[in-house]
Design a protein around this motif. Structure first.
Motif, PDB file in Angstrom:
ATOM      1  N   GLY A   1       1.050 -25.127 -29.659  1.00 53.36           N
ATOM      2  CA  GLY A   1       2.234 -24.653 -30.360  1.00 53.36           C
ATOM      3  C   GLY A   1       1.914 -24.127 -31.746  1.00 53.36           C
ATOM      4  O   GLY A   1       2.771 -23.557 -32.417  1.00 53.36           O
ATOM      5  N   GLU A   2       0.683 -24.306 -32.190  1.00 49.58           N
ATOM      6  CA  GLU A   2       0.258 -23.815 -33.501  1.00 49.58           C
ATOM      7  C   GLU A   2      -0.204 -22.365 -33.403  1.00 49.58           C
ATOM      8  O   GLU A   2      -0.797 -21.963 -32.400  1.00 49.58           O
ATOM      9  N   ILE A   3       0.022 -21.639 -34.471  1.00 54.84           N
ATOM     10  CA  ILE A   3      -0.567 -20.317 -34.653  1.00 54.84           C
ATOM     11  C   ILE A   3      -1.395 -20.407 -35.927  1.00 54.84           C
ATOM     12  O   ILE A   3      -0.875 -20.710 -37.004  1.00 54.84           O
ATOM     13  N   MET A   4      -2.700 -20.209 -35.794  1.00 55.00           N
ATOM     14  CA  MET A   4      -3.594 -20.241 -36.955  1.00 55.00           C
ATOM     15  C   MET A   4      -4.406 -18.956 -36.961  1.00 55.00           C
ATOM     16  O   MET A   4      -4.904 -18.535 -35.924  1.00 55.00           O
ATOM     17  N   TRP A   5      -4.541 -18.370 -38.120  1.00 60.16           N
ATOM     18  CA  TRP A   5      -5.276 -17.115 -38.280  1.00 60.16           C
ATOM     19  C   TRP A   5      -4.711 -16.043 -37.349  1.00 60.16           C
ATOM     20  O   TRP A   5      -5.433 -15.180 -36.868  1.00 60.16           O
ATOM     21  N   GLY A   6      -3.409 -16.142 -37.050  1.00 57.61           N
ATOM     22  CA  GLY A   6      -2.760 -15.196 -36.147  1.00 57.61           C
ATOM     23  C   GLY A   6      -3.089 -15.424 -34.686  1.00 57.61           C
ATOM     24  O   GLY A   6      -2.773 -14.587 -33.838  1.00 57.61           O
ATOM     25  N   GLU A   7      -3.713 -16.545 -34.365  1.00 50.76           N
ATOM     26  CA  GLU A   7      -4.129 -16.823 -32.995  1.00 50.76           C
ATOM     27  C   GLU A   7      -3.416 -18.051 -32.430  1.00 50.76           C
ATOM     28  O   GLU A   7      -3.053 -18.974 -33.167  1.00 50.76           O
ATOM     29  N   VAL A   8      -3.257 -18.051 -31.115  1.00 49.88           N
ATOM     30  CA  VAL A   8      -2.681 -19.173 -30.385  1.00 49.88           C
ATOM     31  C   VAL A   8      -3.745 -20.265 -30.304  1.00 49.88           C
ATOM     32  O   VAL A   8      -4.880 -20.017 -29.898  1.00 49.88           O
ATOM     33  N   MET A   9      -3.384 -21.480 -30.685  1.00 44.48           N
ATOM     34  CA  MET A   9      -4.322 -22.600 -30.629  1.00 44.48           C
ATOM     35  C   MET A   9      -4.148 -23.345 -29.309  1.00 44.48           C
ATOM     36  O   MET A   9      -3.026 -23.540 -28.838  1.00 44.48           O
ATOM     37  N   LEU A  10      -5.290 -23.763 -28.753  1.00 42.90           N
ATOM     38  CA  LEU A  10      -5.302 -24.537 -27.520  1.00 42.90           C
ATOM     39  C   LEU A  10      -6.196 -25.755 -27.741  1.00 42.90           C
ATOM     40  O   LEU A  10      -7.111 -25.728 -28.568  1.00 42.90           O
ATOM     41  N   LYS A  11      -5.920 -26.814 -26.980  1.00 39.70           N
ATOM     42  CA  LYS A  11      -6.658 -28.062 -27.152  1.00 39.70           C
ATOM     43  C   LYS A  11      -6.950 -28.676 -25.795  1.00 39.70           C
ATOM     44  O   LYS A  11      -6.149 -28.576 -24.868  1.00 39.70           O
ATOM     45  N   ARG A  12      -8.094 -29.340 -25.717  1.00 35.54           N
ATOM     46  CA  ARG A  12      -8.444 -30.090 -24.512  1.00 35.54           C
ATOM     47  C   ARG A  12      -9.066 -31.418 -24.935  1.00 35.54           C
ATOM     48  O   ARG A  12      -9.912 -31.461 -25.833  1.00 35.54           O
ATOM     49  N   GLN A  13      -8.664 -32.467 -24.264  1.00 39.49           N
ATOM     50  CA  GLN A  13      -9.267 -33.784 -24.491  1.00 39.49           C
ATOM     51  C   GLN A  13     -10.514 -33.871 -23.625  1.00 39.49           C
ATOM     52  O   GLN A  13     -10.457 -33.618 -22.426  1.00 39.49           O
ATOM     53  N   LEU A  14     -11.630 -34.206 -24.218  1.00 38.28           N
ATOM     54  CA  LEU A  14     -12.876 -34.365 -23.456  1.00 38.28           C
ATOM     55  C   LEU A  14     -13.019 -35.815 -23.019  1.00 38.28           C
ATOM     56  O   LEU A  14     -12.436 -36.707 -23.543  1.00 38.28           O
TER      57      LEU A  14
END
Length: 145
Positions: free
Chosen positions: A132-145
């Protein structure tokens, strides 16, 4: 698929900077020369070459983002001659395994330009979820390892 991630060093850096994406993708991916310089002048940035057998086919970089202090896969590119073969997905899977082995159970972040639908789709197929974040104009994605 016989892919490997290898250190960028004095023997292969020049080959790495000759890799390129198509004209349509250039707005989405930083130039490899810029990324290699970034890894030399910023702490905790780790560039790796993607090899298929003996041929360098792409580039991937990870590290700690200095602004957020989060582990990120900050670059992924496959040379235009080698695209469409699953190398990007397999290389990302190899990086996920490497990071899990090295760091254990951590969160890994990545980002993509909102218009880069194919990259977002690739990351989501590997278990990344939009934050849900936009940083540096980019969509942020996350994965739990």
């Amino acid at each position: 698929m016989n892919l490997a991630l290898k250190e960028i060093n004095a023997d292969n850096w020049e080959e790495c900077v000759t890799l390129s994406v198509s004209e349509l993708q250039k707005e989405f991916v930083a130039d490899n020369a810029y990324s290699l310089l970034q890894s030399k002048f910023m702490e905790d940035q780790y560039p790796l070459a993607i090899y298929h057998q003996h041929s360098m086919v792409g580039f991937i970089m990870y590290g700690i983002d200095p602004e957020t202090n989060r582990m990120e896969m900050s670059r992924l590119m496959v040379d235009q001659k080698y695209q469409g073969r699953g190398y990007g997905k397999t290389a990302t899977q190899l990086l996920l395994e490497k990071l899990t082995h090295t760091y254990g159970n951590i969160e890994l972040f990545t980002s993509a330009e909102p218009e880069n639908v194919s990259a977002i789709r690739l990351y989501e197929s590997l278990g990344f979820e939009k934050t849900g974040e936009i940083m540096w104009g980019e969509v942020m994605l996350k994965r739990q390892l």
